[in-house]
Scaffold this active site. Sequence first.
Site, mmCIF file in Angstrom:
data_model
loop_
_atom_site.group_PDB
_atom_site.id
_atom_site.type_symbol
_atom_site.label_atom_id
_atom_site.label_comp_id
_atom_site.label_asym_id
_atom_site.label_seq_id
_atom_site.Cartn_x
_atom_site.Cartn_y
_atom_site.Cartn_z
ATOM 1 N N HIS A 145 0.752 -1.041 0.070
ATOM 2 C CA HIS A 145 0.021 -0.128 -0.155
ATOM 3 C C HIS A 145 0.777 1.264 -0.010
ATOM 4 O O HIS A 145 0.550 2.201 -0.788
ATOM 5 C CB HIS A 145 -1.178 0.181 1.094
ATOM 6 C CG HIS A 145 -1.612 1.356 1.429
ATOM 7 N ND1 HIS A 145 -3.101 1.388 1.124
ATOM 8 C CD2 HIS A 145 -1.531 2.510 1.772
ATOM 9 C CE1 HIS A 145 -3.578 2.365 1.569
ATOM 10 N NE2 HIS A 145 -2.649 3.123 1.867
ATOM 11 N N GLU A 146 1.808 1.570 0.896
ATOM 12 C CA GLU A 146 2.792 2.495 1.108
ATOM 13 C C GLU A 146 3.502 2.644 -0.072
ATOM 14 O O GLU A 146 3.562 3.793 -0.628
ATOM 15 C CB GLU A 146 3.449 2.273 2.331
ATOM 16 C CG GLU A 146 2.663 2.284 3.617
ATOM 17 C CD GLU A 146 1.829 3.544 3.643
ATOM 18 O OE1 GLU A 146 0.711 3.471 4.333
ATOM 19 O OE2 GLU A 146 1.679 4.493 3.156
ATOM 20 N N HIS A 149 1.734 4.192 -3.146
ATOM 21 C CA HIS A 149 1.704 5.769 -2.816
ATOM 22 C C HIS A 149 2.883 6.323 -3.780
ATOM 23 O O HIS A 149 2.581 7.345 -4.492
ATOM 24 C CB HIS A 149 1.617 6.275 -1.561
ATOM 25 C CG HIS A 149 0.384 6.100 -0.963
ATOM 26 N ND1 HIS A 149 -0.836 6.745 -1.268
ATOM 27 C CD2 HIS A 149 -0.049 5.471 0.154
ATOM 28 C CE1 HIS A 149 -1.908 6.185 -0.578
ATOM 29 N NE2 HIS A 149 -1.402 5.610 0.554
ATOM 30 N N TYR A 160 -4.023 14.275 -3.242
ATOM 31 C CA TYR A 160 -4.670 13.444 -2.078
ATOM 32 C C TYR A 160 -5.635 14.193 -1.216
ATOM 33 O O TYR A 160 -5.640 14.508 -0.168
ATOM 34 C CB TYR A 160 -3.186 13.343 -1.053
ATOM 35 C CG TYR A 160 -3.490 12.023 -0.155
ATOM 36 C CD1 TYR A 160 -3.543 12.340 1.220
ATOM 37 C CD2 TYR A 160 -3.525 10.793 -0.421
ATOM 38 C CE1 TYR A 160 -3.805 11.040 2.145
ATOM 39 C CE2 TYR A 160 -3.730 9.315 0.184
ATOM 40 C CZ TYR A 160 -3.883 9.876 1.602
ATOM 41 O OH TYR A 160 -3.758 8.683 2.379
ATOM 42 N N GLU A 169 -5.706 6.447 -2.657
ATOM 43 C CA GLU A 169 -6.000 5.449 -1.565
ATOM 44 C C GLU A 169 -6.535 3.939 -2.009
ATOM 45 O O GLU A 169 -5.953 3.114 -1.674
ATOM 46 C CB GLU A 169 -7.194 5.718 -0.580
ATOM 47 C CG GLU A 169 -6.353 6.609 0.869
ATOM 48 C CD GLU A 169 -5.274 5.996 1.327
ATOM 49 O OE1 GLU A 169 -5.696 4.549 1.834
ATOM 50 O OE2 GLU A 169 -4.134 6.180 1.473
ATOM 51 N N ASP A 224 -10.313 14.100 7.065
ATOM 52 C CA ASP A 224 -9.241 13.173 6.328
ATOM 53 C C ASP A 224 -9.052 13.590 5.038
ATOM 54 O O ASP A 224 -9.443 12.658 3.886
ATOM 55 C CB ASP A 224 -9.899 11.720 6.471
ATOM 56 C CG ASP A 224 -8.923 10.551 6.143
ATOM 57 O OD1 ASP A 224 -7.322 10.896 6.004
ATOM 58 O OD2 ASP A 224 -9.508 9.681 5.638
ATOM 59 N N HIS A 229 -9.903 8.099 3.051
ATOM 60 C CA HIS A 229 -9.908 6.730 3.485
ATOM 61 C C HIS A 229 -11.379 5.917 3.514
ATOM 62 O O HIS A 229 -11.120 4.767 3.886
ATOM 63 C CB HIS A 229 -9.116 6.466 4.745
ATOM 64 C CG HIS A 229 -7.614 6.906 4.768
ATOM 65 N ND1 HIS A 229 -7.034 7.870 5.098
ATOM 66 C CD2 HIS A 229 -6.565 6.042 4.405
ATOM 67 C CE1 HIS A 229 -5.770 8.010 4.912
ATOM 68 N NE2 HIS A 229 -5.259 6.627 4.501
#
Length: 304
Positions: A145-146, A149, A160, A169, A224, A229
Site C-alpha cells: 500500500h505504502e 503511494h 490526496y 488510496e 481526512d 480513507h
Amino acid sequence: VAEGATTGYGYGILGDYKTLNTYYSNGTYYLYDVTKPMNGVIETRTAQNGSSLPGSYSVDSNNAWTAYSQGADVDAHYYAGVVYDYYKNTHNRNSFDNNGSTIRSTVHYGYQYNNAFWNGVQMVYGDGDGSVFAPLSGALDVVAHEITHAVTDYTAGLEYRNQPGALNESMSDVFGYFVEPNDYLLGEDVYTPGVSGDALRSLSNPEAYGQPAHMNNYVYTSEDNGGVHINSGIPNKAAYLTITSIGKAKAEKIYYRALTVYLTSTSDFSDARASLLQSAADLYGYGSSTYNAVVNAWNQVGVY
Ligand SMILES: Cc1cc(C(=O)NCC(F)(F)F)no1
Ligand SMILES: [Ca+2]
Ligand SMILES: [Zn+2]
C-alpha cells in the site's frame, strides 16, 4: 575482511523465519539489499522511536536478526523486496520511479504510532500500540500500500484529497491485494493483534469497516482530506467486482495501465471508470467480455 552482499536471516513480527539480503562492512551487517537489477537498492533504517528521518541504518553484529525488537526491521526489509519484485516481474517497473530509486524504509517511528505512510521520499512505519496495531511493516499488503503511494506520485500523481485522493488510496489498497492476493482484506496481519478475523479495510465488503460501496453513499466531509480513507470503498468495491469477474492477471494489467498511462492528478471516479475502460479496450478489445466486466463493475457502484 571482505565487504559486500551477504545473506542473513531473522524473524518477522509474527515469529516467521525469513532470509534477508544484507550487506557486510567492517564488522557490521546492514539491512541494505544490493541484489536488485540496475542497482536498485532497498535499505531499512530505524528511528529508534524518535521522529527524525531517515534515522540510522538497522545493523546487526552477526547477521542473525532474531531479536524481538528487530522483527519490524526484518519485515520492512523483506516485504519491500517482495514489492520491488512484484512491480519488476509483473509490470517491468524498476522501483517506484521506474528508474531504480532506492526503496528506503524507516521503522520504529514514534512511540506506539498506529500508522504507516509514504512521506514523498520514503516509507515510514510505526510500531503500533500493541492493541490497535502491531508494528505495521508486519503486513505485506500494508507495505505494498505504502510503496504504491510512491508509484502513484511518480505516475498519475493523484492529488490526496476528495475523489482523486480516494482514488489514490484505492490504488494503494488494490495493489496491496495484487501483491498479497490471499484475501480481500487490508492490514489483517497487523490490525488488532488481540482480535482475529478483522482488518483495517475490505475490498469485497467495504461496508464491514464503515466505508461506502456505492456512489449514493459517498461521504462529503472535510475530515481526512475529504474522506480519502472512507470514500476509497467505492473504487475498492469496483476493483473487487472486476477482479472476481476477469481474474487477477487481467485486472492488474488494466489497473497498472490506467494508473501509469491515463489517470492524472485531478482524475475523479468517473475518470477512473473511463481510464480503466480505455485500458481494457487497449489490452483486450473494445466491447470484449473483459471490457464489459469493467462496465458492469462500475455500474454496480453507481459511477458512470
Ligand atoms: C483512518 C486512516 C487509515 C489510514 C491508513 O490506511 N494508513 C495506511 C496503512 F497502511 F496503515 F493502512 N490512515 O488513517
Ligand atoms: Ca491482506
Ligand atoms: Zn494510504
